[in-house]
Design an enzyme around this catalytic site. Structure first.
Site, PDB file in Angstrom:
ATOM      1  N   VAL A  15       0.855  -1.246  -0.049  1.00  0.00           N
ATOM      2  CA  VAL A  15      -0.002   0.057  -0.045  1.00  0.00           C
ATOM      3  C   VAL A  15       0.999   1.258  -0.031  1.00  0.00           C
ATOM      4  O   VAL A  15       0.561   2.224  -0.793  1.00  0.00           O
ATOM      5  CB  VAL A  15      -0.859   0.024   1.134  1.00  0.00           C
ATOM      6  N   LYS A 106      -6.758  -1.864   9.941  1.00  0.00           N
ATOM      7  CA  LYS A 106      -7.995  -2.338  10.616  1.00  0.00           C
ATOM      8  C   LYS A 106      -7.775  -2.853  12.066  1.00  0.00           C
ATOM      9  O   LYS A 106      -8.523  -2.751  12.957  1.00  0.00           O
ATOM     10  CB  LYS A 106      -8.865  -3.350   9.614  1.00  0.00           C
ATOM     11  N   VAL A 133     -11.257  -0.671   5.939  1.00  0.00           N
ATOM     12  CA  VAL A 133     -12.450  -1.448   5.396  1.00  0.00           C
ATOM     13  C   VAL A 133     -12.677  -1.510   4.064  1.00  0.00           C
ATOM     14  O   VAL A 133     -12.938  -0.346   3.538  1.00  0.00           O
ATOM     15  CB  VAL A 133     -13.755  -1.302   6.196  1.00  0.00           C
ATOM     16  N   LYS A 206     -12.725  -5.804  10.574  1.00  0.00           N
ATOM     17  CA  LYS A 206     -13.343  -4.891   9.726  1.00  0.00           C
ATOM     18  C   LYS A 206     -14.961  -4.838  10.340  1.00  0.00           C
ATOM     19  O   LYS A 206     -15.539  -3.943  10.099  1.00  0.00           O
ATOM     20  CB  LYS A 206     -13.304  -5.289   8.378  1.00  0.00           C
TER      21      LYS A 206
END
Ligand code: NAP
Ligand code: HSE
Length: 429
Positions: A15, A106, A133, A206
């Site tokens: 990410v 999360k 999420v 989540k």
């Protein structure tokens, strides 16, 4: 007011690496659309020698993550390292220093959300976690803002891309569980430790976040009944298809009376339900409420690009608030949750048994269900030599009653094995 916003990242893997590449490579497009200019100033990583998908400038990387938080040229801190620590304390330190924080974590938000949100409120800075999420699906903002006035009743979510990918590959391509998991890892969907995915723990975090935002009552991960997909058998996927079901890992957050129940487990989803058609790493969140009836949010739930898009949106949002000098108002107020134990929740079961194929067996099994107060909806049986596979789908009854019936099979000698139990997704009762 023209100002370049300094960005510091904690983590630059799937990410974070994508985010840096896009902040640098798409800076002109971002500036022309938002009027904001970003400069990535410091990036905390574990291994300096690991190849990165962005150009590393002199002094950009550090293995000392506190340097990111403490760097005075860093205005906004993005946490994409994952895990509870040191991520949690680094976020707290950034908030205490008055820096907005964006996180995709999360596990951390589910575990320490109230404490972190309180710290952000105290300092009047944003703590945003849209990517936590549903990857690239905008769901945190709709729940906390657009739907804040709706008395939401139930949320059903496919909120883990890895497990949905594995189940889809097993269902559609006849790929084994192990092969599909290896593919999900290679595609960047899985957590660093994929046990969190397949055990349901990631989906539980989540689901806890979704429940907390939807109902305004904080639900922690330990409040979530959790089963993963490790025990899902290809045979049940095939039987499910014959009976009009698709097996999915479903996170459910539901109001039960004045309380809430949150759970994650594999479920037989009727083919006509919108969640049945959600394939691959796609995630979907199906929301039910009296005024909106139902809403479906779906899209890419994992992977660097979609997740970085959600993080980038949060960065832009936080930058706007920072530039405006706004004191960020709390978005949702949380009270303590009255968590209803899963045993009290009405569920429906699919049960696959291996039994001795002889007279009276079915009657004994039906009797066990009857004594537990569970009504049978359908029965299917196929004999092989002296044994038979028996599949029973029940009507709604308390989860405890369904369990009691199946436990009673232990005292029926003709029941060779309870091969599998999968809950069936039904309407709210
Ligand atoms: P990842 O690829 O494993 O990247 C983690 C990054 O953090 C790496 O750059 C790693 O450094 C760095 N890091 C980890 N521990 C560190 C430490 N103690 N000190 C310094 N640096 C450290 O993970 P990811 O997939 O990007 O996930 C990041 C976060 O986003 C997690 O919270 C995850 O749950 C969440 N998320 C991921 C996705 C997804 O599809 N991947 C989607 C939504 C949310 P090195 O590079 O040197 O190893
Ligand atoms: N491992 C997670 C998943 C990443 O597969 O859904 C997205 O949160």
């Amino acid at each position: 007011m023209e100002r370049t916003i300094g960005i510091g990242l904690l983590g630059a893997g799937t990410v974070g690496g994508t985010l840096v590449r896009r902040l640098v490579g798409e800076s002109e497009a971002i500036a022309s659309k938002t009027g904001l200019t970003f400069d990535v100033r410091k990036v905390g990583v574990r291994d300096l020698s690991r190849p990165r998908e962005f150009d590393v400038t002199e002094g950009m990387l550090t293995t000392e993550p506190t340097e990111v938080v403490d760097d005075p040229s860093v205005d906004i801190v993005v946490e994409v390292m994952g895990g509870l620590e040191p991520a949690g304390d680094l976020i707290l330190a950034a908030l205490e220093a008055g820096k907005p924080v964006i996180t995709a974590n999360k596990e951390l938000i589910a575990a320490r959300g109230p404490e972190l949100i309180a710290a952000a409120e105290r300092k009047g800075v944003p703590l945003l976690f849209e990517a936590a999420v549903g990857g690239g699906i905008p769901i945190i903002r709709p729940l906390s803002e657009t739907l804040a006035g709706e008395h939401l009743e139930r949320i059903l979510g496919i909120v883990n891309g890895t497990t949905n990918y594995i189940l889809s590959q097993m269902t559609e391509a006849g790929v084994t569980y192990e092969e599909a998991l290896a593919e999900a890892k290679a595609l960047g969907y899985a957590e660093p430790d994929p046990t969190a995915d397949v055990s349901g723990a990631d989906a539980a975090s989540k689901a806890a976040i979704l429940a907390s935002l939807a109902f305004g009552t904080w639900v922690g991960p330990s409040d979530v009944y959790t089963e993963g997909i490790e025990a899902v058998d290809a045979m049940d996927i095939a039987f499910g298809a014959d009976f009009g079901y698709v097996v999915k890992l479903i996170g459910t957050a539901e109001r039960i009376g004045s309380g809430v129940n949150v759970r994650v487990h594999p479920a037989m989803v009727p083919v006509e339900h919108p969640l049945a058609g959600i394939r691959g790493a796609t995630n979907a969140v199906f929301i039910e409420g009296p005024s909106i009836d139902s809403l479906l949010f779906s899209g890419p739930g994992a992977g660097g690009e979609p997740t970085a898009t959600a993080v980038l949106g949060d960065v832009i949002d936080a930058a706007r608030e920072t530039l405006a000098g706004a004191q960020v108002a709390p978005r949702i107020r949380f009270s303590a949750a009255d968590v209803v134990p899963f045993e009290q929740v009405p569920t429906r079961w699919y049960v696959r048994l291996l039994v001795d194929d002889k007279p009276g067996v079915l009657a004994k099994i039906a009797g066990a269900f009857g004594e537990a107060g569970v009504s049978i909806r359908s029965v299917w049986q196929e004999g092989v030599d002296s044994e038979a596979a028996l599949i029973i789908v029940t009507h709604h009854a308390a989860e405890a009653s369904q369990r009691r019936a199946v436990e009673a099979f232990e005292s029926i000698p003709d029941v060779i094995e309870v091969a599998s139990v999968i809950r069936v997704l039904g309407d709210r009762v």
